[in-house]
Design an enzyme around this catalytic site. Structure first.
Site, PDB file in Angstrom:
ATOM      1  N   LYS A   1       0.830  -1.204   0.000  1.00 32.80           N
ATOM      2  CA  LYS A   1       0.000   0.000   0.000  1.00 32.80           C
ATOM      3  C   LYS A   1       0.866   1.256   0.000  1.00 32.80           C
ATOM      4  O   LYS A   1       0.654   2.184  -0.786  1.00 32.80           O
ATOM      5  CB  LYS A   1      -0.924  -0.022   1.222  1.00 32.80           C
ATOM      6  CG  LYS A   1      -2.102   0.925   1.167  1.00 32.80           C
ATOM      7  CD  LYS A   1      -2.986   0.760   2.402  1.00 32.80           C
ATOM      8  CE  LYS A   1      -3.556  -0.630   2.523  1.00 32.80           C
ATOM      9  NZ  LYS A   1      -4.509  -0.749   3.648  1.00 32.80           N
TER      10      LYS A   1
ATOM     11  N   LYS B   1       2.273  -3.838  11.167  1.00 29.36           N
ATOM     12  CA  LYS B   1       0.931  -4.007  11.722  1.00 29.36           C
ATOM     13  C   LYS B   1       1.064  -4.549  13.136  1.00 29.36           C
ATOM     14  O   LYS B   1       2.077  -5.148  13.491  1.00 29.36           O
ATOM     15  CB  LYS B   1       0.111  -4.995  10.879  1.00 29.36           C
ATOM     16  CG  LYS B   1      -1.390  -4.779  10.961  1.00 29.36           C
ATOM     17  CD  LYS B   1      -1.834  -3.563  10.161  1.00 29.36           C
ATOM     18  CE  LYS B   1      -3.341  -3.403  10.159  1.00 29.36           C
ATOM     19  NZ  LYS B   1      -3.783  -2.288   9.304  1.00 29.36           N
TER      20      LYS B   1
ATOM     21  N   THR C   1      -9.849   7.374   4.882  1.00 26.15           N
ATOM     22  CA  THR C   1     -10.008   6.097   4.181  1.00 26.15           C
ATOM     23  C   THR C   1     -11.196   6.156   3.227  1.00 26.15           C
ATOM     24  O   THR C   1     -11.099   5.763   2.060  1.00 26.15           O
ATOM     25  CB  THR C   1     -10.187   4.949   5.185  1.00 26.15           C
ATOM     26  OG1 THR C   1      -9.036   4.882   6.030  1.00 26.15           O
ATOM     27  CG2 THR C   1     -10.363   3.629   4.462  1.00 26.15           C
TER      28      THR C   1
ATOM     29  N   ASN D   1     -16.515   3.247  10.701  1.00 21.75           N
ATOM     30  CA  ASN D   1     -16.044   4.570  10.310  1.00 21.75           C
ATOM     31  C   ASN D   1     -15.916   4.698   8.795  1.00 21.75           C
ATOM     32  O   ASN D   1     -16.481   5.610   8.187  1.00 21.75           O
ATOM     33  CB  ASN D   1     -14.695   4.865  10.972  1.00 21.75           C
ATOM     34  CG  ASN D   1     -14.136   6.218  10.574  1.00 21.75           C
ATOM     35  OD1 ASN D   1     -14.699   7.253  10.890  1.00 21.75           O
ATOM     36  ND2 ASN D   1     -13.029   6.203   9.863  1.00 21.75           N
TER      37      ASN D   1
END
Length: 418
Positions: free
Chosen positions: A97, A109, A193, A224
């Site tokens: 990404k 992560k 996002t 969200n």
């Protein structure tokens, strides 16, 4: 090599995607072998004092997949089903990404096995701070920068930043992203996002000749990202005809009023029982409803070879990480369904996290308009590059986007002399 149908675990899926892109690029086997596994991974077990005076032991992970292009970057999730394999896969997807968006980061992560819904605010704070202490030797502004993910938020990031700052003996707003504005967070982070995803939807629909006005959108996952995506799509003239959360799915053919639905969920805790809407049963069948745009915004593996033949959308935009299994990818591609892959569609979050990190380093805040403009520019450029590679190579967007990302990481490794 496993068959596509056998590829279900997130790490196996991520490794398959790497191998497919690397084969097309002609990347040497030893480099592929290096990138199949993370550079480093730690598992920590730590005690947390509970409100009733007892002590519980929690397990957490922090994984750095690759730092060839810069410090690790990636979210931290609190979820009862967290595993090291899952976190490792998510870290790999973060590498691609960041490379695809041409950000100076590698992929990382983290996760803690817990159910935050069962924790008081005090217990959640003590857990967050203790986990921050446990991983402090591995993370930091120039090493690895955590951010919010599933069931974590700006409160958790604020607690972690405060912990890192106290341990470092100085303010470190650049040690995490996704913080509250009062602690150096960025304008536009909470909607990033969804805003980035909708930017890729606009780019894709324009190239596909699919009008947005009147287009039906289905959103699986009304957290969200899903809720903000619904708002933005409604503003563009789409009809949000169905949404789901972890408890229920509801739909209405003439479109759900998004703001009223958001208020209902905030009041009741779920989209279930929304007045004037029909319940979709079973909730997971929501991905099969008639629509032009499908947005899977829940967890991994929701689109499989079983339901892919029944998906009626023309465009799938992955707000979640890893929602489409490889066998389903093949089916959708063969049926002419365009899939905007997760490493592109949901990259708005990490892009604005990058902006926040830069603002923290500079101690200078950008205006929200500046953030939105720069985000849109990054998303458009990344989409155009992936689209061009897909057309040139005769492949799907996921493979093309992964090829762009893997080639950039490979270039970084070569120039480092690896």
């Amino acid at each position: 090599m496993l068959s596509l149908e056998a590829l279900r675990g997130p790490l196996a899926v991520a490794q398959h995607q790497l191998e497919e892109a690397a084969a097309r690029l002609g990347i040497p086997p030893h480099v592929v072998d290096l990138l199949r596994e993370p550079e480093r991974a730690i598992a920590v077990r730590f005690p947390v004092r509970m409100d009733d005076g007892s002590t519980r032991i929690f397990t957490g992970y922090r994984v750095q997949h690759s730092t060839a292009r810069g410090p690790g970057k990636g979210g931290l999730r609190f979820h009862p089903d967290v595993t090291q394999d899952e976190v490792s896969a998510l870290a790999m997807w973060m590498t691609w990404k960041c490379a695809l968006l041409d950000l100076p980061f590698g992929g990382a992560k983290g996760g803690v096995i817990c159910n935050p819904k069962e924790l008081s605010e005090g217990e959640l704070e003590r857990l967050s701070r203790r986990f921050a202490e446990e991983i402090a030797g591995l993370v930091g502004p120039g090493r690895d920068i955590p951010a919010p993910d599933v069931y974590t938020d700006e409160r958790v990031m604020g607690w972690m930043m405060d912990t890192f700052s106290r341990m470092g003996g100085r303010p470190l707003p650049e040690s995490v992203t996704g913080k509250p504005l009062a602690l150096g967070g960025s304008h536009g982070r909470s909607t990033a996002t969804a805003r980035g995803l909708v930017e890729t939807v606009k780019e894709a629909t324009g190239r596909l000749g699919l009008p947005l006005k009147g287009a039906r959108a289905v959103i699986q996952g009304f957290g969200n990202a899903g809720a903000h995506a619904a708002r933005f799509l409604e503003e563009l003239g789409c009809r949000v005809v169905a949404v789901s959360d972890s408890q229920a799915a509801v739909g209405r053919e003439d479109g759900l009023p998004v703001e009223v639905l958001v208020a209902h969920k905030e009041r009741t805790g779920s989209v279930a029982g929304f007045p004037g809407a029909e319940e979709v049963r079973p909730p997971e069948s929501i991905v099969e409803l008639p629509c032009e745009i499908l947005i899977p915004a829940a967890l991994e593996g929701s689109i499989t070879e079983e339901n892919a033949p029944r998906i009626q959308a023309r465009l799938v935009a992955e707000a979640a990480n890893g929602p489409t299994l490889p066998a389903a990818d093949r089916i959708l591609h063969e049926r002419g369904v365009t899939v905007i892959p997760d490493i592109l569609a949901n990259a708005g979050g990490v892009t604005v996290s990058y902006f926040e990190w830069v603002q923290g380093l500079q101690r200078y805040a950008w205006k929200e308009e500046t953030v939105a403009e720069r985000l849109a520019e990054h998303m458009r450029e990344a989409f155009a590059h992936a689209w061009e590679v897909a057309r040139r190579e005769g492949t799907d967007l996921r493979t093309a986007a992964t090829m762009v990302a893997v080639s950039r990481v490979y270039d970084a490794l070569r120039w480092r002399g690896v």
